[in-house]
Design a protein around this motif. Structure first.
Motif, mmCIF file in Angstrom:
data_model
loop_
_atom_site.group_PDB
_atom_site.id
_atom_site.type_symbol
_atom_site.label_atom_id
_atom_site.label_comp_id
_atom_site.label_asym_id
_atom_site.label_seq_id
_atom_site.Cartn_x
_atom_site.Cartn_y
_atom_site.Cartn_z
ATOM 1 N N PHE A 114 15.556 -5.566 -5.704
ATOM 2 C CA PHE A 114 15.152 -4.788 -4.430
ATOM 3 C C PHE A 114 16.277 -3.311 -3.733
ATOM 4 C CE2 PHE A 114 13.513 -8.772 -0.860
ATOM 5 C CZ PHE A 114 12.547 -8.614 -1.841
ATOM 6 N N GLY A 115 17.274 -3.299 -4.447
ATOM 7 C CA GLY A 115 18.360 -2.673 -5.191
ATOM 8 C C GLY A 115 17.850 -1.316 -5.114
ATOM 9 N N LYS A 116 16.860 -1.487 -6.319
ATOM 10 C CA LYS A 116 16.489 -0.639 -7.277
ATOM 11 C C LYS A 116 15.269 0.083 -6.800
ATOM 12 C CE LYS A 116 18.141 -3.408 -11.888
ATOM 13 N NZ LYS A 116 18.593 -3.668 -12.711
ATOM 14 N N ILE A 117 14.086 -0.887 -5.785
ATOM 15 C CA ILE A 117 12.982 -0.218 -6.002
ATOM 16 C C ILE A 117 13.494 0.402 -4.363
ATOM 17 C CG2 ILE A 117 11.152 -0.788 -4.348
ATOM 18 C CD1 ILE A 117 10.590 -3.927 -6.214
ATOM 19 N N ILE A 118 14.074 -0.070 -3.769
ATOM 20 C CA ILE A 118 14.533 0.991 -2.636
ATOM 21 C C ILE A 118 15.729 2.622 -3.027
ATOM 22 C CG2 ILE A 118 17.001 1.421 -1.053
ATOM 23 C CD1 ILE A 118 16.418 -1.708 0.006
ATOM 24 N N GLN A 119 16.227 2.705 -4.741
ATOM 25 C CA GLN A 119 16.672 3.964 -4.809
ATOM 26 C C GLN A 119 15.628 4.573 -5.247
ATOM 27 O OE1 GLN A 119 19.857 4.250 -4.597
ATOM 28 N NE2 GLN A 119 19.970 3.077 -3.276
ATOM 29 N N THR A 120 14.559 4.475 -6.102
ATOM 30 C CA THR A 120 13.182 4.967 -5.940
ATOM 31 C C THR A 120 12.164 5.278 -4.809
ATOM 32 O OG1 THR A 120 11.660 2.864 -6.553
ATOM 33 C CG2 THR A 120 13.369 3.679 -8.123
ATOM 34 N N LEU A 121 12.848 5.107 -3.399
ATOM 35 C CA LEU A 121 12.057 5.650 -2.545
ATOM 36 C C LEU A 121 11.670 7.205 -2.394
ATOM 37 C CD1 LEU A 121 12.204 2.641 0.304
ATOM 38 C CD2 LEU A 121 10.278 2.681 -1.842
ATOM 39 N N THR A 122 10.958 7.490 -1.767
ATOM 40 C CA THR A 122 10.711 9.424 -1.637
ATOM 41 C C THR A 122 11.132 8.614 0.052
ATOM 42 O OG1 THR A 122 8.166 8.793 -1.246
ATOM 43 C CG2 THR A 122 9.302 9.593 -3.182
ATOM 44 N N SER B 249 0.643 -0.852 0.489
ATOM 45 C CA SER B 249 -0.146 0.337 0.067
ATOM 46 C C SER B 249 0.478 1.584 0.235
ATOM 47 C CB SER B 249 -0.936 -0.421 1.383
ATOM 48 O OG SER B 249 -0.101 -0.132 2.548
ATOM 49 N N VAL B 250 2.340 1.501 0.293
ATOM 50 C CA VAL B 250 3.015 2.399 0.480
ATOM 51 C C VAL B 250 3.377 2.269 -1.303
ATOM 52 C CG1 VAL B 250 5.188 3.291 1.198
ATOM 53 C CG2 VAL B 250 3.552 1.737 3.035
ATOM 54 N N LEU B 251 3.910 1.862 -1.393
ATOM 55 C CA LEU B 251 4.340 1.621 -2.729
ATOM 56 C C LEU B 251 3.469 1.728 -4.248
ATOM 57 C CD1 LEU B 251 6.441 -1.899 -3.087
ATOM 58 C CD2 LEU B 251 7.367 0.044 -1.628
ATOM 59 N N ASP B 252 4.138 2.630 -4.529
ATOM 60 C CA ASP B 252 3.729 3.389 -5.834
ATOM 61 C C ASP B 252 3.390 2.331 -7.293
ATOM 62 O OD1 ASP B 252 5.727 3.665 -7.745
ATOM 63 O OD2 ASP B 252 6.596 5.288 -6.829
ATOM 64 N N VAL B 253 2.182 2.367 -8.505
ATOM 65 C CA VAL B 253 2.581 1.649 -9.500
ATOM 66 C C VAL B 253 3.686 0.714 -9.791
ATOM 67 C CG1 VAL B 253 0.858 1.211 -11.524
ATOM 68 C CG2 VAL B 253 -0.181 3.336 -9.931
ATOM 69 N N GLN B 254 4.779 1.556 -9.819
ATOM 70 C CA GLN B 254 5.934 1.398 -10.548
ATOM 71 C C GLN B 254 7.261 0.499 -9.488
ATOM 72 O OE1 GLN B 254 4.738 4.225 -10.935
ATOM 73 N NE2 GLN B 254 4.777 4.713 -12.918
ATOM 74 N N GLN B 255 6.782 0.794 -8.395
ATOM 75 C CA GLN B 255 7.331 0.077 -7.687
ATOM 76 C C GLN B 255 6.508 -1.784 -7.802
ATOM 77 O OE1 GLN B 255 7.318 2.588 -4.246
ATOM 78 N NE2 GLN B 255 8.953 3.588 -4.741
ATOM 79 N N ARG B 256 5.623 -1.577 -7.123
ATOM 80 C CA ARG B 256 4.317 -2.765 -7.112
ATOM 81 C C ARG B 256 4.973 -3.566 -8.559
ATOM 82 N NH1 ARG B 256 0.395 0.591 -4.768
ATOM 83 N NH2 ARG B 256 -0.576 0.652 -7.098
ATOM 84 N N HIS B 257 4.975 -2.799 -9.687
ATOM 85 C CA HIS B 257 5.088 -3.653 -11.009
ATOM 86 C C HIS B 257 6.598 -4.461 -10.761
ATOM 87 C CE1 HIS B 257 5.009 -4.758 -15.123
ATOM 88 N NE2 HIS B 257 6.274 -4.329 -15.394
ATOM 89 N N ALA B 258 7.445 -3.481 -10.286
ATOM 90 C CA ALA B 258 8.971 -3.966 -10.223
ATOM 91 C C ALA B 258 9.256 -4.934 -9.345
ATOM 92 C CB ALA B 258 9.914 -3.478 -9.438
ATOM 93 N N LEU C 23 -2.557 -0.880 12.869
ATOM 94 C CA LEU C 23 -1.938 0.178 11.912
ATOM 95 C C LEU C 23 -2.638 -0.007 9.995
ATOM 96 C CD1 LEU C 23 0.858 1.957 11.532
ATOM 97 C CD2 LEU C 23 1.731 0.366 10.111
ATOM 98 N N ALA C 24 -2.985 1.538 10.154
ATOM 99 C CA ALA C 24 -3.627 1.409 9.222
ATOM 100 C C ALA C 24 -3.023 1.537 7.596
ATOM 101 C CB ALA C 24 -4.891 3.509 8.742
ATOM 102 N N LEU C 25 -3.411 1.534 6.464
ATOM 103 C CA LEU C 25 -3.139 0.970 4.969
ATOM 104 C C LEU C 25 -2.035 2.689 4.679
ATOM 105 C CD1 LEU C 25 -4.711 -1.473 3.034
ATOM 106 C CD2 LEU C 25 -2.707 -1.911 4.647
ATOM 107 N N GLY C 26 -1.526 2.572 4.518
ATOM 108 C CA GLY C 26 -0.763 4.251 3.736
ATOM 109 C C GLY C 26 -1.706 4.679 2.363
ATOM 110 N N HIS C 27 -2.264 3.505 1.993
ATOM 111 C CA HIS C 27 -3.562 3.818 0.762
ATOM 112 C C HIS C 27 -4.458 2.691 0.542
ATOM 113 C CE1 HIS C 27 -1.000 7.424 -1.100
ATOM 114 N NE2 HIS C 27 -0.219 6.165 -0.803
ATOM 115 N N PRO C 28 -5.528 2.842 0.667
ATOM 116 C CA PRO C 28 -6.551 1.505 -0.311
ATOM 117 C C PRO C 28 -5.359 0.583 -1.003
ATOM 118 C CG PRO C 28 -7.358 3.786 -1.473
ATOM 119 C CD PRO C 28 -5.721 4.337 -0.402
ATOM 120 N N LYS C 29 -5.891 -0.497 -0.037
ATOM 121 C CA LYS C 29 -5.035 -1.825 -0.905
ATOM 122 C C LYS C 29 -5.634 -2.108 -2.011
ATOM 123 C CE LYS C 29 -5.841 -6.834 -0.536
ATOM 124 N NZ LYS C 29 -6.340 -8.142 0.026
ATOM 125 N N PRO C 30 -3.842 -2.211 -2.685
ATOM 126 C CA PRO C 30 -3.977 -2.402 -4.497
ATOM 127 C C PRO C 30 -4.856 -3.451 -5.072
ATOM 128 C CG PRO C 30 -1.608 -2.936 -3.342
ATOM 129 C CD PRO C 30 -2.633 -1.920 -2.469
#
Length: 407
Positions: A100-108, A29-38, A130-137
Motif C-alpha cells: 500500500f505504501g508504494k502505491i500511495i507514494q505514486t498517487l498524484t 477506477s481512480v488508480l492507473d494501470v500500474q497501481q492496479r497491477h501493484a 458518486l460517479a466513477l472517476g473513470h470507466p470501470k476497469p
C-alpha cells in the motif's frame, strides 16, 4: 485485516451504509494501470503469510474446541498460541502495508483528491451517488481473487485517506472471532443480530450464571485498554510505509506477539466463564441453547475443513453440551459405534422409546447413527433427544467419523 487499515472504523462512521464492493470499484477506477497491477500482484504476495495466519488461528480455535469436549488445554499453551497468531497476523499486515505504501507514494495530487472525495461521500451517506472517476476497469481474475481484490482496494482507500484514530478503531468484542459467532452470522445469511441473540441467551440463564458472564466482560474491558495501547504501537509501526519509510520488521513481530497474547488472554477469560456456565446448565437450558442455534442456521452454509474427522470434532462440540463424561442428562458417546443401543451402564434415564428401539436394533452401526443424527425424532419417535438433527449428509458422515475415533 480490515481493522488494521481503518476500514472498520470508516464503515462504522458511515453508519454502516458503506459497501465494501462499491468503495472498491470507486477506488480502482481512480488508480492507473500500474497501481492496479501493484494491487493484483499483492494478491499472490500475501498468500503465504495469509496461510500462516489461517494455520495459527486454527490452532487457537482447535484448542478452544478441545476445552468444549474435555481435552486438557493449559492457559500457558493457549497464550503461546495467541502470541504466534498475533505475530503472523502482524507480519501479514506488514506485507500489505508495504505494498500500500508504494502505491500511495505514486498517487498524484488529483488521485488523492478523488480518493478523499470518495471517503467523504460515504461518510455523508452519498457514496452510492458518486460517479466513477473513470470507466470501470476490466480485470480478469478468478472468483476468490476478485473478492480479495475488493478487500484490498477498500482497505487502500480507508488507509490512504484516514488517520490514526480510524486505524486504531477496534470493537471490544473482537475475541468473538474465536467462538464461532462470525461464522454463525454468515450461516444465518447475516440475519442474526448480536444483541437479539444475547437477550435470548441471557433470558434463559439464572442470575448466578449471568453474573459469571458479566464479571468476565468487566475483566475484558479492563484488559481491552491495554490491548488497544499495544495495538496502537503496532499500527504506528506499519503507518511509516505511508511516508515511504521502511517498516521495522522486528517491531512488527514484537508488537504482534504482545497484541496476540493480550487477545488470547481475553479469549481465555471468556472461555473459562463460558465453561463454568456450561457446566451448570440444566438439560432444559442446554436444549434451549441448541434450539436458538438451530433457528439461525437452518438455511445457512459454512466453510468446512477438508478433514472429515476435524469437521466432526467441531460438530461434536455441540453434542458435548449434553453428552460428556460428567453428564447425567445424556449417555456417554465414547465407543458408541458398534456399541449396543441403550447400553451405557452409567446412564439410567433412557426413554421407553429407545429401549423399545433396542429390541429391534441391537447395535449402533454407522448407518444407523447417520439416520439418528439426521433426525433423532424421525428415527425414534418419543426419544428424549431434543436435537433436531443435521440435514447435511457430509456433516452426518463427519460426525460419525469423529465418533468412530472415540475409542
Amino acid at each position: 485485516m480490515a481493522n488494521y487499515f481503518g476500514f472498520v472504523g470508516l464503515r462504522v462512521a458511515s453508519g454502516h451504509s458503506l459497501s465494501r464492493s462499491q468503495v472498491a470499484k470507486q477506488t480502482l477506477s481512480v488508480l492507473d494501470v500500474q497501481q492496479r497491477h501493484a494491487l493484483i500482484s499483492l494478491l499472490e504476495h500475501q498468500k503465504a503469510p495469509f496461510d500462516q495466519v489461517v494455520e495459527s488461528r486454527f490452532a487457537m480455535n482447535r484448542a478452544l474446541d478441545g476445552l468444549l469436549i474435555g481435552e486438557r488445554v493449559s492457559e500457558e499453551h493457549f497464550l503461546t498460541l495467541g502470541q504466534r497468531y498475533g505475530q503472523h497476523e502482524a507480519q501479514l499486515g506488514e506485507v500489505i502495508a508495504e505494498a500500500f505504501g508504494k502505491i500511495i507514494q505514486t498517487l498524484t495530487t488529483e488521485q488523492k483528491q478523488q480518493l478523499d472525495a470518495i471517503r467523504h461521500a460515504h461518510l455523508n451517506g452519498k457514496g452510492q451517488e458518486l460517479a466513477l472517476g473513470h470507466p470501470k476497469p476490466k480485470i480478469k481474475l478468478n472468483k476468490d481473487d476478485k473478492k480479495e481484490l475488493t478487500n484490498l482496494a477498500a482497505r487502500l482507500l480507508s488507509w490512504s485517506t484516514g488517520n490514526e484514530a480510524f486505524n486504531d478503531f477496534e470493537v471490544v468484542g473482537k475475541p468473538s472471532q474465536h467462538f464461532g459467532f462470525v461464522s454463525l452470522r454468515i450461516s444465518s445469511n447475516h440475519g442474526i443480530k448480536r444483541g437479539q441473540v444475547s437477550k435470548e441467551v441471557m433470558s434463559l440463564l439464572t442470575e448466578d450464571q449471568r453474573k459469571i458472564l458479566k464479571d468476565a466482560a468487566q475483566s475484558n474491558i479492563a484488559e481491552f485498554n491495554h490491548f488497544l495501547e499495544q495495538r496502537g504501537s503496532l499500527m504506528r509501526t506499519l503507518e511509516v510505509a505511508q511516508k515511504g519509510q521502511a517498516i521495522e520488521s522486528e517491531n512488527v513481530i514484537r508488537y504482534g506477539r504482545d497484541v496476540g497474547e493480550l487477545e488470547a488472554n481475553m479469549t481465555w477469560q471468556q472461555a473459562m466463564a463460558m465453561l463454568t456456565v456450561r457446566s451448570s446448565l440444566t438439560d432444559e437450558q442446554s436444549q434451549s441453547l441448541l434450539r436458538i442455534r438451530n433457528k439461525y442456521t437452518a438455511s445457512g452454509g459454512k466453510n468446512l475443513p477438508k478433514n472429515s474427522v476435524e469437521r466432526g470434532r467441531q460438530l461434536y462440540s455441540q453434542c458435548s453440551l449434553c453428552h460428556s463424561s460428567r453428564s447425567i442428562s445424556a449417555p456417554n458417546l465414547d465407543a458408541i459405534v458398534g456399541r449396543k443401543v441403550a447400553s451405557d451402564e452409567s446412564f439410567n434415564n433412557y426413554s421407553t422409546a429407545i429401549v423399545d428401539f433396542s429390541d429391534k436394533h441391537d447395535t449402533w452401526t454407522e448407518s444407523l447413527l447417520k439416520q439418528f443424527i439426521a433426525s433423532p425424532k424421525a428415527l425414534i419417535p418419543g426419544t428424549y433427544m431434543g436435537f433436531t438433527g443435521l440435514q447435511d449428509t457430509k456433516d452426518q458422515q463427519a460426525l460419525v467419523d469423529y465418533l468412530n475415533s472415540l475409542k
